[in-house]
Design a protein around this motif. Structure first.
Motif, short mmCIF file in Angstrom:
data_model
loop_
_atom_site.label_atom_id
_atom_site.label_comp_id
_atom_site.label_asym_id
_atom_site.label_seq_id
_atom_site.Cartn_x
_atom_site.Cartn_y
_atom_site.Cartn_z
N UNK A 468 4.30 125.50 -49.60
CA UNK A 468 4.57 126.88 -49.18
C UNK A 468 4.63 127.80 -50.38
N UNK A 469 4.39 129.07 -50.13
CA UNK A 469 4.49 130.08 -51.17
C UNK A 469 5.35 131.23 -50.66
N UNK A 470 6.68 131.07 -50.71
CA UNK A 470 7.55 132.11 -50.15
C UNK A 470 7.48 133.44 -50.88
N UNK A 471 7.03 133.44 -52.13
CA UNK A 471 6.94 134.70 -52.87
C UNK A 471 5.90 135.63 -52.26
N UNK A 472 4.95 135.06 -51.55
CA UNK A 472 3.93 135.88 -50.91
C UNK A 472 4.43 136.54 -49.63
N UNK A 473 5.60 136.12 -49.18
CA UNK A 473 6.18 136.67 -47.94
C UNK A 473 7.58 137.20 -48.27
N UNK A 474 7.75 138.51 -48.34
CA UNK A 474 9.06 139.07 -48.69
C UNK A 474 10.15 138.57 -47.74
N UNK A 475 11.26 138.12 -48.34
CA UNK A 475 12.41 137.67 -47.56
C UNK A 475 12.28 136.26 -47.02
N UNK A 476 11.21 135.55 -47.36
CA UNK A 476 10.96 134.23 -46.78
C UNK A 476 11.99 133.20 -47.22
N UNK A 477 12.37 133.23 -48.52
CA UNK A 477 13.31 132.22 -49.01
C UNK A 477 14.66 132.36 -48.33
N UNK A 478 15.14 133.58 -48.21
CA UNK A 478 16.43 133.81 -47.55
C UNK A 478 16.35 133.37 -46.08
N UNK A 479 15.22 133.67 -45.43
CA UNK A 479 15.06 133.28 -44.03
C UNK A 479 15.06 131.76 -43.88
N UNK A 480 14.37 131.06 -44.77
CA UNK A 480 14.34 129.60 -44.71
C UNK A 480 15.73 129.01 -44.87
N UNK A 481 16.51 129.59 -45.79
CA UNK A 481 17.88 129.09 -45.99
C UNK A 481 18.74 129.33 -44.76
N UNK A 482 18.60 130.50 -44.16
CA UNK A 482 19.37 130.79 -42.95
C UNK A 482 18.96 129.85 -41.82
N UNK A 483 17.66 129.54 -41.73
CA UNK A 483 17.21 128.58 -40.72
C UNK A 483 17.82 127.20 -40.98
N UNK A 484 17.82 126.78 -42.26
CA UNK A 484 18.40 125.48 -42.60
C UNK A 484 19.88 125.43 -42.31
N UNK A 485 20.58 126.52 -42.58
CA UNK A 485 22.01 126.58 -42.29
C UNK A 485 22.27 126.46 -40.79
N UNK A 486 21.44 127.14 -40.00
CA UNK A 486 21.60 127.09 -38.54
C UNK A 486 21.30 125.69 -38.01
N UNK A 487 20.26 125.04 -38.52
CA UNK A 487 19.94 123.68 -38.09
C UNK A 487 21.05 122.72 -38.45
N UNK A 488 21.61 122.89 -39.66
CA UNK A 488 22.69 122.01 -40.09
C UNK A 488 23.91 122.18 -39.18
N UNK A 489 24.19 123.44 -38.78
CA UNK A 489 25.34 123.69 -37.91
C UNK A 489 25.13 123.09 -36.53
N UNK A 490 23.87 122.95 -36.11
CA UNK A 490 23.57 122.37 -34.80
C UNK A 490 23.69 120.86 -34.82
N UNK A 491 23.86 120.26 -36.01
CA UNK A 491 24.05 118.83 -36.08
C UNK A 491 22.81 118.03 -36.31
N UNK A 492 21.70 118.69 -36.72
CA UNK A 492 20.48 117.93 -36.99
C UNK A 492 20.69 117.01 -38.18
N UNK A 493 20.22 115.82 -38.08
CA UNK A 493 20.32 114.87 -39.19
C UNK A 493 19.46 115.37 -40.34
N UNK A 494 20.01 115.34 -41.52
CA UNK A 494 19.25 115.79 -42.67
C UNK A 494 18.21 114.75 -43.04
N UNK A 495 17.04 115.20 -43.49
CA UNK A 495 15.98 114.25 -43.82
C UNK A 495 16.34 113.41 -45.03
N UNK A 496 15.89 112.16 -45.03
CA UNK A 496 16.14 111.29 -46.17
C UNK A 496 15.11 111.52 -47.24
#
Length: 496
Positions: A468-496
């Motif tokens: 991925x190239x998040x620098x090409x999409x403004x705000x992408x890195x912050x959005x990805x982190x927020x998505x990861x935080x939401x998935x973690x809160x839902x109880x998804x198992x973290x990848x090994x």
């Protein structure tokens, strides 16, 4: 600019006809005239019928809607159109899975994953087309009568050659004419089968790569309006109202237009069975050692597919014991948030076309409903992995009775599964995104507030490793982190 947004929920039939003259629901004058003509108030009108105009004609038999609608043995007026598609698509998918495993894109480079749609287009004989249920059924009957390969499909123009239409009844078929059609296209069909093998082998060898980067999105595309409305809705109330209205529009229209009086009722009446409901004492005996699903669902639990309660799904064995199981069915939620859709389509080229899954969850179902999936996979191993939605399962159930096993229409289940291939792919795309977002959130959590620079450097390295190239999409890195935080809160198992 002023735009009137009608509230579909409260429009009368004249209002629906005024605002949506291009649609054909249970409220149109033509539909009401057909009900009166056949002397019934029971209607089974599906989504495809509703989405087409009253003057639509079948490309195969040439009948209009007034000649297509027909009453079934149960006195329900059927108004059905179906999407007729080339089953070569399913054969191509099966070859992909056989050669590369499941999910097959996992074994390929990122550039090779994009080649699937162009490759499939090279072997298919026709594009999907709406057809009346009479022609769609006649096509299947003709193939069965001639013993043709499962993945062969007659084109609409070929169906027109051997179908013999009848008004308000199932069409007849000229089997000998269908045979001549098949003999005329057999060599072409077999050459496409061989070509599919060649294409998949080239794909597996890395010789069919197709580069599609972030900038391959067209400058103007259908999502532009959605993106604009999403931005304006944050600051302007009229835009927010329009966004909310557009979000519920098709759901409201479906509620007012589609009728499924025939769903859950077989056209052929089963013999009455002498089945009595379990007594309180018998339920108490069963509940001394129930399954986990029974214990985890409330006493008043009902399932939307068969609409039966817990006591109604109990069945009696040959030995006189009452038994049942409550199982789970994986379902997906499609992404509807305009901002999330924009990020997904810009970050992941695979998401540029087709549905986008926002999440997956397990729903409790009775064993009979879950058997729709289980029996389909036994009958059609090539469809293993293809999804059925809750609506698909409900439509594939025949006559439903308390404390009896429900009937299953495996032919319809196979058709729905084949039509849902895009959902299977979208589910895999979601798991890729979820794993990426969870991994980035895990990396971020490893750094404290005093190591922001180091965290950003680590995140940049991690996200580039995912292609991925998040620098090409403004705000992408912050959005990805927020998505990861939401998935973690839902109880998804973290990848090994």
């Amino acid at each position: 600019m002023e735009i009137t947004l009608p509230d579909v929920r409260f429009l009368d039939e004249a209002g629906l006809a005024h605002w949506f003259p291009h649609l054909d629901g249970k409220w149109t004058e033509q539909t009401k005239a057909l009900l009166a003509r056949f002397g019934t108030d029971r209607l089974d009108l599906n989504w495809n019928w509703f989405e087409t105009s009253t003057c639509w004609t079948c490309p195969c038999c040439g009948r209009g809607k007034p000649e297509i609608a027909r009453p079934n043995e149960g006195g329900v007026l059927l108004a059905h159109l179906h999407l007729h598609h080339d089953h070569m698509r399913e054969h191509f998918n099966a070859v992909l899975r056989e050669r590369l495993g499941k999910p097959w894109p996992k074994e390929l480079s990122a550039s090779s994953r994009h080649a699937e749609d162009p490759m499939r287009a090279l072997v298919m004989r026709f594009r999907a087309s709406l057809a009346c249920d009479g022609c769609n059924t006649a096509e299947g009957d003709a193939k069965k009568a001639l013993g043709l390969p499962r993945h062969f499909s007659f084109t609409p123009s070929e169906i027109a050659r051997f179908v013999r239409p009848r008004p308000n009844a199932m069409n007849e078929i000229d089997v000998e004419e269908a045979r001549q059609v098949w003999l005329g296209v057999r060599e072409e069909f077999e050459s496409r089968i061989a070509f599919a093998e060649v294409l998949v082998e080239r794909l597996a060898s890395g010789l069919f790569a197709m580069e599609r980067g972030i900038t391959s999105t067209p400058l103007f595309n259908p999502s532009t309006l959605d993106d604009f409305i999403a931005r304006e809705a944050k600051s302007r109330q009229p835009a927010a109202v329009m966004k909310a209205w557009a979000y519920r529009l098709w759901g409201d229209l479906s509620q007012r237009s589609v009728s499924r009086d025939g769903v859950g009722k077989s056209q052929k009446r089963r013999r009455p069975a002498r089945v009595r409901p379990p007594t309180d004492a018998e339920v108490e005996v069963f509940e001394r050692k129930p399954g986990k699903g029974w214990e985890r669902t409330p006493a008043d639990w009902t399932y939307p597919c068969c609409e039966r309660g817990k006591r109604a799904i109990l069945r009696r064995s040959g030995s006189g014991r009452w038994f049942t199981q409550i199982r789970t069915l994986a379902v997906v939620d499609l992404e509807t948030d305009a901002d999330n859709l924009a990020f997904r389509r810009e970050l992941y080229p695979d998401h540029l076309e087709g549905p986008v899954v926002a999440g997956m969850r397990e729903r409790y179902v009775c064993a009979d409903c879950r058997d729709v999936v289980s029996e389909l996979r036994r009958a059609r191993p090539d469809l293993d992995g293809t999804m059925l939605t809750l609506e698909d399962v409900r439509d594939c159930l025949g006559e439903i009775r308390d404390n009896e096993k429900a009937e299953i229409d495996l032919v319809l289940a196979a058709e729905r599964a084949e039509a849902n291939y895009d959902l299977e792919r979208a589910e895999w795309e979601f798991t890729v995104h979820r794993d990426v977002a969870l991994h980035l959130w895990k990396v971020w959590k490893c750094f404290g507030p005093d190591a922001i620079a180091e965290a950003r450097e680590a995140l940049t390295t991690a996200v580039r490793a995912e292609g991925l190239d998040p620098k090409a999409v403004p705000g992408a890195m912050r959005w990805l982190l927020l998505q990861g935080k939401a998935f973690a809160a839902e109880g998804w198992a973290r990848p090994t």
